[in-house]
Motif scaffolding. Structure first.
Motif, PDB file in Angstrom:
ATOM      1  N   TYR A   1       0.815  -1.224   0.000  1.00 12.39           N
ATOM      2  CA  TYR A   1       0.000   0.000   0.000  1.00 12.39           C
ATOM      3  C   TYR A   1       0.844   1.268   0.000  1.00 12.39           C
ATOM      4  CZ  TYR A   1      -3.942  -3.019   1.479  1.00 12.39           C
ATOM      5  OH  TYR A   1      -4.918  -3.991   1.565  1.00 12.39           O
ATOM      6  N   MET A   2       2.181   1.110  -0.009  1.00 11.50           N
ATOM      7  CA  MET A   2       3.055   2.284   0.021  1.00 11.50           C
ATOM      8  C   MET A   2       3.315   2.811  -1.381  1.00 11.50           C
ATOM      9  SD  MET A   2       3.866   3.374   2.986  1.00 11.50           S
ATOM     10  CE  MET A   2       5.435   4.223   3.003  1.00 11.50           C
ATOM     11  N   PRO A   3       3.391   4.143  -1.546  1.00 15.53           N
ATOM     12  CA  PRO A   3       3.714   4.713  -2.859  1.00 15.53           C
ATOM     13  C   PRO A   3       5.111   4.282  -3.305  1.00 15.53           C
ATOM     14  CG  PRO A   3       3.081   6.431  -1.275  1.00 15.53           C
ATOM     15  CD  PRO A   3       3.206   5.155  -0.508  1.00 15.53           C
ATOM     16  N   GLU A   4       5.431   4.517  -4.572  1.00 18.45           N
ATOM     17  CA  GLU A   4       6.698   4.036  -5.134  1.00 18.45           C
ATOM     18  C   GLU A   4       7.914   4.591  -4.410  1.00 18.45           C
ATOM     19  OE1 GLU A   4       8.912   3.380  -9.424  1.00 18.45           O
ATOM     20  OE2 GLU A   4       6.900   4.228  -9.347  1.00 18.45           O
ATOM     21  N   LYS A   5       7.913   5.901  -4.131  1.00 13.34           N
ATOM     22  CA  LYS A   5       9.059   6.520  -3.459  1.00 13.34           C
ATOM     23  C   LYS A   5       8.862   6.404  -1.946  1.00 13.34           C
ATOM     24  CE  LYS A   5      10.715   8.196  -7.414  1.00 13.34           C
ATOM     25  NZ  LYS A   5      11.919   7.661  -8.037  1.00 13.34           N
ATOM     26  N   SER A   6       9.293   5.310  -1.374  1.00 13.09           N
ATOM     27  CA  SER A   6       9.106   5.076   0.061  1.00 13.09           C
ATOM     28  C   SER A   6      10.337   4.403   0.643  1.00 13.09           C
ATOM     29  CB  SER A   6       7.887   4.170   0.298  1.00 13.09           C
ATOM     30  OG  SER A   6       6.722   4.711  -0.279  1.00 13.09           O
ATOM     31  N   ASN A   7      10.773   4.907   1.789  1.00 13.99           N
ATOM     32  CA  ASN A   7      11.972   4.362   2.445  1.00 13.99           C
ATOM     33  C   ASN A   7      11.610   3.061   3.165  1.00 13.99           C
ATOM     34  OD1 ASN A   7      14.284   3.831   3.875  1.00 13.99           O
ATOM     35  ND2 ASN A   7      14.431   5.848   4.826  1.00 13.99           N
ATOM     36  N   MET A   8      11.627   1.952   2.453  1.00 20.86           N
ATOM     37  CA  MET A   8      11.146   0.683   2.990  1.00 20.86           C
ATOM     38  C   MET A   8      12.111   0.058   4.009  1.00 20.86           C
ATOM     39  SD  MET A   8       8.312   0.726   1.551  1.00 20.86           S
ATOM     40  CE  MET A   8       7.679  -0.769   2.274  1.00 20.86           C
ATOM     41  N   THR A   9      13.409   0.112   3.736  1.00 20.15           N
ATOM     42  CA  THR A   9      14.386  -0.486   4.656  1.00 20.15           C
ATOM     43  C   THR A   9      14.386   0.259   5.987  1.00 20.15           C
ATOM     44  OG1 THR A   9      15.737  -1.115   2.756  1.00 20.15           O
ATOM     45  CG2 THR A   9      16.796  -1.202   4.901  1.00 20.15           C
ATOM     46  N   GLY A  10      14.345   1.579   5.917  1.00 18.63           N
ATOM     47  CA  GLY A  10      14.288   2.400   7.137  1.00 18.63           C
ATOM     48  C   GLY A  10      13.024   2.117   7.932  1.00 18.63           C
ATOM     49  N   SER A  11      11.904   1.943   7.235  1.00 19.50           N
ATOM     50  CA  SER A  11      10.629   1.649   7.901  1.00 19.50           C
ATOM     51  C   SER A  11      10.684   0.302   8.621  1.00 19.50           C
ATOM     52  CB  SER A  11       9.482   1.638   6.883  1.00 19.50           C
ATOM     53  OG  SER A  11       9.338   2.908   6.286  1.00 19.50           O
ATOM     54  N   ALA A  12      11.340  -0.679   7.993  1.00 15.99           N
ATOM     55  CA  ALA A  12      11.488  -2.006   8.614  1.00 15.99           C
ATOM     56  C   ALA A  12      12.320  -1.910   9.890  1.00 15.99           C
ATOM     57  CB  ALA A  12      12.131  -2.980   7.630  1.00 15.99           C
ATOM     58  N   LEU A  13      13.394  -1.122   9.821  1.00 17.23           N
ATOM     59  CA  LEU A  13      14.277  -0.946  10.976  1.00 17.23           C
ATOM     60  C   LEU A  13      13.521  -0.290  12.140  1.00 17.23           C
ATOM     61  CD1 LEU A  13      17.287  -1.597  11.431  1.00 17.23           C
ATOM     62  CD2 LEU A  13      17.794   0.797  10.933  1.00 17.23           C
ATOM     63  N   ILE A  14      12.757   0.756  11.851  1.00 13.29           N
ATOM     64  CA  ILE A  14      11.969   1.454  12.888  1.00 13.29           C
ATOM     65  C   ILE A  14      10.951   0.501  13.507  1.00 13.29           C
ATOM     66  CG2 ILE A  14      10.267   3.281  13.302  1.00 13.29           C
ATOM     67  CD1 ILE A  14      11.726   4.881  11.047  1.00 13.29           C
ATOM     68  N   THR A  15      10.236  -0.224  12.653  1.00 12.87           N
ATOM     69  CA  THR A  15       9.201  -1.156  13.133  1.00 12.87           C
ATOM     70  C   THR A  15       9.797  -2.181  14.086  1.00 12.87           C
ATOM     71  OG1 THR A  15       7.961  -0.925  11.057  1.00 12.87           O
ATOM     72  CG2 THR A  15       7.463  -2.852  12.415  1.00 12.87           C
ATOM     73  N   ALA A  16      10.913  -2.787  13.686  1.00 14.79           N
ATOM     74  CA  ALA A  16      11.533  -3.841  14.500  1.00 14.79           C
ATOM     75  C   ALA A  16      12.066  -3.297  15.818  1.00 14.79           C
ATOM     76  CB  ALA A  16      12.659  -4.499  13.711  1.00 14.79           C
ATOM     77  N   LEU A  17      12.737  -2.143  15.775  1.00 19.63           N
ATOM     78  CA  LEU A  17      13.336  -1.579  16.989  1.00 19.63           C
ATOM     79  C   LEU A  17      12.278  -1.091  17.976  1.00 19.63           C
ATOM     80  CD1 LEU A  17      16.407   0.328  15.479  1.00 19.63           C
ATOM     81  CD2 LEU A  17      16.414  -1.849  16.710  1.00 19.63           C
ATOM     82  N   VAL A  18      11.215  -0.458  17.463  1.00 23.35           N
ATOM     83  CA  VAL A  18      10.140   0.011  18.347  1.00 23.35           C
ATOM     84  C   VAL A  18       9.446  -1.182  18.997  1.00 23.35           C
ATOM     85  CG1 VAL A  18       7.883   1.167  18.437  1.00 23.35           C
ATOM     86  CG2 VAL A  18       9.753   2.206  17.154  1.00 23.35           C
TER      87      VAL A  18
END
Length: 501
Positions: free
Chosen positions: A245-262
């Motif tokens: 559901y994310m638009p094409e220009k999206s920081n996916m790796t950074g989002s994964a890192l935030i999700t896991a750490l939080v």
């Protein structure tokens, strides 16, 4: 058909965190930490987080975002023969995990109201098992439906229906924009409150006192990898769907890192609240902490109510905050499971969202009724054991093998590097292709050996096969049936975002 999109990256990350953070963060992680070496357990836990949890979460985000689809659509775009692998996890989570999980949330809602007058009385254990659940002698003895639990279950599915019906941005995203900040605030209030109770530090010492000798035990490492895998909702098909559901220009790796750490940070912080309460109870009763520690359901519905009764005048308020936080954590995870399955059906069959939400929530409610009976606790235990220990782990292994060996994994990595600030090297490919399948296989084999040596939970083999194994096998077969159905949309013909790279 144009895919729904998140309104913002914050909404996506909060939804992913909402899916990852569930009841297990509050009642499973602190106990695992305590049992497996206290502060020393954080070493295998963090190793597992960075060598398995984050790489696999990045893979699921990458597959969903690059292939632009829910789990069935994403795997269909990887290869027609792999579509079933997208359906199978969605089936055993939608018609397995969420059925009993929603009943546990119903318990939390009931206990929220019981907290007002401390309805469990002097003996919280007898109240929970004999009065509230009215537990029968075994899984085959099902004679009554517990009305309070049934009404709680109805409330859970009514709320889920409202959220799923409203779609991605106005439903799931909006709900998590409210639920997640609320959960964090409730948790912090409970932790700070607990830390100020007499004897709280006794509990904290028991929670985090390191026993480095435990690191030599392979079971501790297996527990760490298992906890990381389960806590991040990996293998569910949810993170693939959410990323699509994310638009094409999206920081996916950074989002994964935030999700896991939080998610991991929340688990650690929740443990301070849990063990502060246990320390308070131990000090008040003048007994060691290990005499008041209980795992899982016992912690939330027996130990905590007893502690709430001991707090004094503010006990009811503390209890309401605690069970409200459990309810919020549970609902945010439950809606992610229903949304992932709804997205798969929407992608393939183009079913109207409102009709789909109504059908799934009705099926979810009726399917959950078996767990509201006096034999429901046994069914919950068996189904949870088999789906978590076999279904999810096997799905994770197959996911790594299919994407790593039967698809161009480098295409996923290059796509992620193109849209993300954090760059992945070739090392990530080998974690997905070799390390993860091997480590998850160790977890699977370890469990299987124990299973074959001793029947799980002391249940009869007939109950384990009839309830547990059959749940896995039936959903596996239905996955192939769904995959064999013709596509009613053109989505499966579209290219992935990395096909032009």
């Amino acid at each position: 058909m144009k895919r729904s999109e998140w309104g913002s990256r914050v909404g996506f990350v909060l939804a992913a965190i909402g899916s990852a953070i569930g009841l297990g963060n509050i009642w499973r992680f602190p106990y695992l930490c305590y049992e497996n070496g206290g502060g020393a357990f954080l070493i295998p836990y963090l190793v597992a987080l960075f060598t398995a949890g984050i790489p696999l979460l990045i893979l699921e985000f990458g597959v969903g975002h690059e292939r632009i689809g829910s789990a069935p659509l994403a795997f269909r775009k990887i290869g027609k023969q792999w579509e079933w692998l997208g359906w199978w996890p969605l089936l055993f989570t939608m018609f397995g995990i969420v059925l009993y999980y929603s009943v546990v949330i119903a318990w939390c809602i009931d206990f929220l109201f019981y907290s007002v007058k401390l309805a469990w009385g002097a003996d919280s254990e007898a109240f929970f098992f004999k009065q509230f659940l009215q537990v029968s002698s075994g899984p085959t003895e099902i004679s009554t439906i517990r009305t309070p639990i049934l009404f709680g279950l109805l409330a859970v599915w009514a709320l889920t229906w409202v959220i799923i019906m409203r779609g991605v941005s106005k439903g799931v995203e909006l709900a998590n924009m409210i639920f997640m900040p609320l959960l964090f605030v409730l948790t912090l209030v409970l932790v700070f409150w607990s830390l100020n109770l007499e004897g709280s530090m006794t509990g904290i010492v028991a929670y985090l006192k390191p026993d480095f000798s435990k690191l030599m035990d392979p079971k501790v490492w297996v527990s760490a990898y298992g906890q990381i895998f389960f806590t991040l909702s990996l293998g569910f098909g949810i993170m693939i769907t959410y990323a699509s559901y994310m638009p094409e220009k999206s920081n996916m790796t950074g989002s994964a890192l935030i999700t896991a750490l939080v998610n991991s940070g929340f688990s650690l912080i929740s443990g301070f609240g849990v063990f502060s309460i246990l320390g308070f109870m131990a000090t008040t009763q003048n007994v060691p902490v290990d005499e008041v520690v209980k795992e899982s359901i016992g912690l939330a519905f027996i130990v905590y109510p007893k502690a709430i009764s001991m707090i004094g005048d503010f006990g009811p308020m503390f209890g309401m905050l605690f069970f409200l936080s459990l309810t919020v954590a549970g609902v945010s995870s439950a809606i992610s499971i229903v949304e992932a399955f709804a997205s798969g059906l929407e992608d393939k069959f183009s079913i109207n969202r409102k009709m789909l939400a109504t059908l799934l929530c009705f099926l979810g409610f009726t399917g959950g009724v078996i767990f509201t009976t006096n034999g429901g606790l046994f069914w919950l235990d068996i189904v949870d054991h088999f789906i978590n220990n076999y279904g999810l782990v096997l799905a994770g292994i197959l996911e790594c093998i299919v994407v790593g060996w039967f698809f161009n994994l480098d295409q996923i990595r290059k796509h992620l590097n193109k849209v993300s600030k954090i760059q992945l090297g070739p090392w990530w490919n080998w974690i997905i292709k070799l390390f993860l399948p091997l480590s998850l296989s160790v977890i699977l084999l370890n469990q299987l050996i124990r299973e074959l040596t001793t029947a799980y939970g002391g249940y009869t083999w007939a109950s384990l096969i009839g309830i547990g194994w059959s749940w896995i096998v039936i959903t596996f077969l239905v996955a192939f049936i769904l995959a064999a159905q013709p596509w009613r949309t053109e989505n499966h013909l579209e290219k992935g975002r990395g096909d032009e790279l």
